[in-house]
Scaffold this active site. Structure first.
Site: not given
Length: 337
Positions: A125, A150, A199, A81, A154
């Site tokens: 993601s 970001y 978020n 993670f 991924k």
């Protein structure tokens, strides 16, 4: 079996540690506490009655990673993670994201490839799809140009894993999350952003409790029913359980390919305004929010087709948007009391 969980004191990581321990796994947590707190260990203990082994470590330090794997040679799997995860921040500080999200991945894989066999779960993601052409998004959707550094980390991370699998004994599952929200029903662990939340849901709960004056809704001119961006919000407990199922698939050698990919979402898209309305309903709080301009790096819409995870993993979400928002509100109230 000993399972390493990197970023295991973070939001999704801590919930996954709980589910692993509930299933009888021995867990070793790696975390540098950059965006988490050691107090999360207490919450995990309060839920499960067990405290995972904890190693404070920065995975960008290659020497530390090598020493860790020398110390823990009886590892059955790694769930990775540890990564920086805010779209907006990545636009402003891309080098932090490329260093943190890619170097740590490479250093772990370099150690795993020396093992006779290794099982690796990657926290990916839905941002890898960019702005997908069709909804809901299947795993076969073409990978579009990433809308943020970001998202790009991924995409590149997945490519690194696929290339590595071709020449090593590492078996991997890439789990492409949509938007994790909520908290453990015990309110012992939940989302704990340091500083201003990046978020939506923690910003909602912090606004409702009075920590933030007002919630900004980024953009009202998207081509969606109410003009606000649409996302697939999945309860973090449902998401955590999927990791245990995916890990067992690798441990039991049920995987068909060296690298498998699954979407993890609810299959339903909700707009920002719909989330706000649902929160107001479950909490009884009226939210102070304002519409502002779009945020760079955000896409219009993303929600999952989850047929593959439902049929192959035998996993599907059990908890609703309202369940997730109610648990997030319970968690916020607890940590501010």
């Amino acid at each position: 079996m000993k399972i390493v969980v990197t970023g295991g004191l973070g939001f999704i990581g801590s919930h996954t540690v709980v589910e692993l321990q509930n299933e009888g796994f021995e867990v070793v947590v790696i975390d540098n506490l950059y965006n988490s707190s050691e107090s999360v260990l207490d919450g995990i203990f309060n839920i499960t009655g067990k405290r995972p082994i904890f190693e404070k470590m920065d995975l960008r330090d290659k020497g530390s990673v090598q020493q860790f794997f020398k110390k823990h040679q009886d590892i059955s799997g790694v769930i990775h993670f540890a990564a920086s995860k805010a779209v907006g921040e990545s636009v402003g500080n891309p080098l932090l994201y490329y260093e943190n999200n890619l170097n740590s991945l490479v250093y772990i894989l370099q150690e795993l490839k020396e093992l006779p066999s290794a099982n690796f779960i990657f926290s990916s993601s839905c941002t890898v799809y960019g702005q997908a052409e069709k909804m809901p998004i299947t795993e076969n959707a073409s990978i579009q140009t990433a809308m943020s550094p970001y998202g790009n980390t991924k995409q590149i991370g997945e490519e690194i894993i696929i290339d590595t699998a071709k020449v090593t004994s590492i078996n991997s599952i890439l789990l492409r999350y949509f938007n994790p929200i909520g908290a453990h029903p015990s309110a012992e662990i939940g989302e704990l952003p340091l500083g201003v939340p990046q978020n939506l849901v923690p910003f909602i709960t912090q606004t409702a409790i009075g920590l933030r004056e007002k919630l900004s809704v980024f953009g009202s001119d998207y081509p969606t029913p109410d003009g606000t961006a649409v996302r697939d919000y999945i309860h973090v407990v449902d998401l955590a359980k999927a990791h245990v199922i995916a890990l067992k698939r690798l441990l039991n050698k049920k995987n068909i390919d060296k690298v498998e990919t699954f979407n993890l979402g609810t299959g339903t898209g909700s707009s920002v305004l719909e989330v706000i309305q649902a929160f107001e309903k479950v909490s009884g709080q009226k939210l102070n929010y304002q519409i502002v301009g779009r945020r760079e790096g955000d896409i219009t819409s993303a929600y999952a087709n989850t047929d593959k995870a439902n049929s192959i993993l035998g996993w599907k979400t059990q908890l609703s948007l309202e369940d997730a928002l109610a648990s997030a509100w319970k968690w916020e109230q607890k940590i501010r009391s």
